[in-house]
Design an enzyme around this catalytic site. Structure first.
Site, short mmCIF file in Angstrom:
data_model
loop_
_atom_site.label_atom_id
_atom_site.label_comp_id
_atom_site.label_asym_id
_atom_site.label_seq_id
_atom_site.Cartn_x
_atom_site.Cartn_y
_atom_site.Cartn_z
N ASP A 329 0.84 -1.21 0.00
CA ASP A 329 0.00 0.00 0.00
C ASP A 329 0.87 1.25 0.00
O ASP A 329 2.07 1.21 -0.30
CB ASP A 329 -0.98 -0.06 1.19
CG ASP A 329 -2.29 0.64 0.90
OD1 ASP A 329 -2.33 1.88 1.00
OD2 ASP A 329 -3.28 -0.04 0.57
N ASP A 441 -6.20 4.47 -5.88
CA ASP A 441 -6.82 5.22 -4.80
C ASP A 441 -7.10 6.67 -5.21
O ASP A 441 -6.56 7.18 -6.21
CB ASP A 441 -5.90 5.18 -3.57
CG ASP A 441 -6.67 5.26 -2.26
OD1 ASP A 441 -7.83 5.70 -2.28
OD2 ASP A 441 -6.10 4.91 -1.21
N ASP A 508 -13.30 2.37 4.21
CA ASP A 508 -12.14 2.30 5.09
C ASP A 508 -12.53 1.72 6.44
O ASP A 508 -11.67 1.41 7.26
CB ASP A 508 -11.55 3.71 5.31
CG ASP A 508 -10.55 4.05 4.22
OD1 ASP A 508 -10.17 3.15 3.45
OD2 ASP A 508 -10.15 5.23 4.13
C1 GLA Z 1 -6.92 5.62 1.74
C2 GLA Z 1 -7.38 4.21 1.48
C3 GLA Z 1 -6.67 3.26 2.41
C4 GLA Z 1 -5.19 3.38 2.22
C5 GLA Z 1 -4.75 4.83 2.41
C6 GLA Z 1 -3.28 5.00 2.04
O1 GLA Z 1 -7.33 6.08 2.97
O2 GLA Z 1 -8.77 4.12 1.59
O3 GLA Z 1 -7.09 1.93 2.19
O4 GLA Z 1 -4.83 2.90 0.96
O5 GLA Z 1 -5.51 5.70 1.61
O6 GLA Z 1 -2.88 6.31 2.18
#
Ligand code: GLA
Length: 707
Positions: A329, A441, A508
């Site tokens: 990530d 994202d 999230d």
């Molecule tokens: C967002 C996404 C999370 C993660 C963060 C990383 O909040 O929804 O799952 O990937 O960004 O910064």
């Protein structure tokens, strides 16, 4: 199938009929399938129209509002011609549904301005969902402006309530039911994205059944439902007219996004139709029907604080449990040590990745896992090399302090130069890492919507056209890659995105209790196949609540399963539990991911809820039943199953869960399970109930047809 008699068209789907009169632009009937359209003309003269405009005696919200070259707003579109088309025309620059179909094209002309309005109605053989869109062509020699052009208008006769799915970050798609009465109700997004707040999926419900609507669009949208004195209820959906003013030069055309609608006798029927439609006619590419891998994502396990060693340790533990894909990530690029810097710098942070992305990806693959990568291509931090080199790439209003969200600005995707840059750098990330999965994202909304040389009233839509150009080019370049979209969780969970991404991060919020509602709300309009669902650590990082590992797994089985935590922190017992969970999931993955999915109980108000997926031949099913409150000496609890064969007998057993001593098993007839219900009072025997900081009991039931 579309039948024609004079200018009356009978559009047939497997279970519904839509009868339109082209020359008078009327809806004569929409609902349960008619044996034939005889007598529908009796309805001619009712106030149900195919489109509406300013300039007549119709003061209801209009589907079209044009600003003519002379500054006037009046139009009087009148019938010109109708045409039946084989298949479905592409919508220039916009994603739309696909598949074997027939289309009715209707043309109306406003004589003084020579503007032509085209309406498209597409029917498919295998779904009750009908696709609708509109196009406007400027036939005169002077520029005109579009102030509103809805994708769909449906006029109904009767009183209706409207069901919408609203929320915010970490609480997406919460079901709301409201009576419309003689009022104007609308939901919309002004955030440049379909938004966490108001999903474009909506249902309108009355005595005659349920009408469900959605929009194949990722930008600002608006859904209006107006009840009128005449007894008509008008439904409109399309691009939001907020700040919208689109210049149409002579000869130019403007296409609306596609809207989709279906009729069903009840909510379950409407959901089933939408699920099948999305899975068959929206999602595309190699992963459309392919089982999705069980992934581990390091975000909640490490946040920005990782190095090669830590990543490989998580990957090793994950491999041991049966996980198939490791997703790296945020934090692997540029100077990305926190969320204040680095966005836009899509080159490797050699220190954190221990030698670069390729080297880390290769090491993960050497462990026997596939490698996936996180990107947020549409954004920029001011503290980045990209911003220092190209400050003009950022979206800002000259002379004004920009609004920052999560310390970042958006890129000006309406600019082709920026689009090309994004395609180039993101393609390079995918190619050099050899990623088989990409998490795309998007972590803020549009605010300073401005681009040099771009008319303000066109900006939002031009951004989205730019976005579609980018995702379409990248997803075409990498047809084998599985794409999962994300927008601060589920902020861009819409059919426009599902034309490119096969999955979307639902929210999230991974807290089991919250997720139950979020997934239930989502399941009203979208199939489980597109919902990313992860098991995360407890106490939960969003809510602080705790639930047993088995509870978290059961809930995550309502979507595409992943784990999002530091697996090296599992105790040996937890490792065993997770290994068992993943083995079970893989064995039942086809059913869980691609079975027909139903909602159980009532997640928005009832004590008993859950979900159930049933195999296409109805010989097997899995249900997750949830109870959210233990009431002392309370009601005797049961749940009505769905989707089974009424005249079959099923062997039912519970999945062995760590938190229940016994495995239940019994046989019962399909119609008993569906009509009488299945008692679930034993759900309170959860031995780890003490871990529930806010109660949520869950148990998984497996059904096998035996007779
Ligand atoms: C967002 C996404 C999370 C993660 C963060 C990383 O909040 O929804 O799952 O990937 O960004 O910064």
């Amino acid at each position: 199938m579309i039948r024609k008699k004079g200018q009356t068209f009978h559009l047939e789907t497997p279970h519904t009929s839509l009868v339109l009169k082209a020359d008078t632009a009327e809806v004569l009937y929409y609902g349960k399938k008619l044996s034939n359209a005889a007598g529908c003309e009796l309805w001619s003269g009712s106030p149900r129209k195919l489109f509406s405009q300013y300039g007549g005696a119709d003061y209801t919200e209009a589907s079209i509002l044009l600003e003519n070259a002379d500054g006037g707003f009046s139009t009087a579109f009148a019938f010109s011609k109708s045409k039946l088309l084989a298949g479905k025309p592409e919508i220039a620059g916009l994603p739309s549904s696909y598949g074997e179909s027939k289309t009715l094209e209707l043309k109306y002309v406003d004589a003084p301005t020579k503007a032509a309005l085209y309406l498209y109605y597409t029917v498919f053989d295998d779904t009750d969902v009908i696709a609708v869109s509109a196009k406007l062509v400027n036939g005169q020699k002077r520029e005109m402006h579009i102030r509103r052009l809805a994708s769909l208008q449906l006029d109904l006769m009767g009183a209706y309530s409207v069901v919408t799915f609203e929320g915010t970050w970490a609480r997406e798609r919460q079901k709301q039911v409201r009576t419309v009465g003689k009022s104007v109700f609308y939901i919309d997004s002004k955030k440049g994205i379909s938004s966490h707040e108001h999903n474009p999926f909506m249902m309108v419900e009355g005595e005659d059944g349920v009408y469900a609507f959605n929009l194949v669009y990722t930008g600002n949208h608006k859904e209006i439902v107006e009840g009128c004195e005449s007894g008509r209820t008008r439904v409109l959906t399309g691009i939001n007219d907020f700040m919208f003013r689109w210049a149409l030069a002579p000869g130019e055309e403007f296409c609306t996004p596609e809207a989709v609608m279906c009729y069903a006798p009840d909510e379950d029927g409407a959901s089933s139709e939408m699920h099948a439609f999305v899975a068959e006619h929206i999602v595309r590419g190699k992963w459309k029907k392919r089982e999705r891998p069980v992934l581990v994502n390091n975000w909640e396990g490490t946040y920005f604080d990782f190095n090669e060693e830590k990543i490989l340790a998580i990957a090793r533990a994950a491999k041991e449990t049966g996980v198939e894909l490791f997703v790296l990530d945020d934090g692997w690029f540029g100077n990305r040590c926190d969320d204040r810097r680095g966005l836009g710098d899509w080159y490797d942070n050699v220190e954190k990745t221990g030698g670069g992305l390729k080297s880390l990806a290769d090491k993960i693959r050497a462990l026997g896992l596939d490698f996936g990568i996180w990107v947020e291509p549409e954004m920029i931090n001011e503290d980045s090399d990209l911003f220092r080199a190209h400050p003009g790439f950022a979206m800002r209003v000259p002379g004004r302090e920009p609004t920052r969200m999560r310390n970042q600005l958006c890129l000006n995707l309406a600019d082709e130069k920026v689009q090309n840059y994004v395609v180039r750098v993101i393609s390079d990330v995918i190619a050099r890492s050899g990623a088989s999965y990409v998490k795309w994202d998007y972590n803020r909304s549009l605010t300073d919507c401005y681009g040099k040389g771009i008319a303000q009233g066109e900006y939002f839509h031009r951004y989205i056209l730019g976005y579609y150009r980018i995702v379409s080019r990248i997803t075409k370049k990498f047809p084998n890659v599985l794409f999962e979209g994300c927008a601060g969780g589920g902020g861009r969970f819409d059919l426009g995105n599902f034309c490119f991404f096969q999955q979307y991060w639902t929210s999230d919020d991974t807290d089991a209790r919250m997720r139950l509602k979020i997934q239930d709300g989502t399941l009203h309009g979208y199939p489980q196949t597109v919902m990313g669902a992860h098991v995360s650590a407890c106490p939960n990082h969003q809510t602080g609540d705790s639930n047993p590992l088995e509870t978290r797994f059961n809930i995550a089985c309502g979507g595409v399963l992943g784990y999002e935590l530091d697996m090296t922190k599992f105790s040996p017992e937890e490792m065993e539990t997770v290994t068992r969970q993943i083995a079970f999931y893989k064995e039942n993955r086809k059913l869980l991911q691609f079975g027909d999915s139903y909602r159980l109980g009532d997640a928005f108000g009832g004590n008993v809820a859950g979900f159930m997926t049933v195999s296409k031949d109805k010989s097997a099913a899995i249900a997750v039943v949830t109870v959210s409150e233990y009431v002392i000496a309370g009601e005797y609890l049961s749940v009505r199953c769905k989707g089974l064969l009424p005249n079959a007998v099923y062997e039912v057993s519970t999945r062995p869960q760590d938190n229940y001593k016994d495995v239940l098993s019994f046989t019962a007839a399909g119609d008993l399970l569906m009509n009488g219900g299945m008692p679930v009072a034993d759900i309170f025997e959860d031995t780890q109930a003490w871990q529930n900081s806010r109660r949520l009991y869950t148990r998984m039931y497996l059904f096998k047809k035996c007779k």
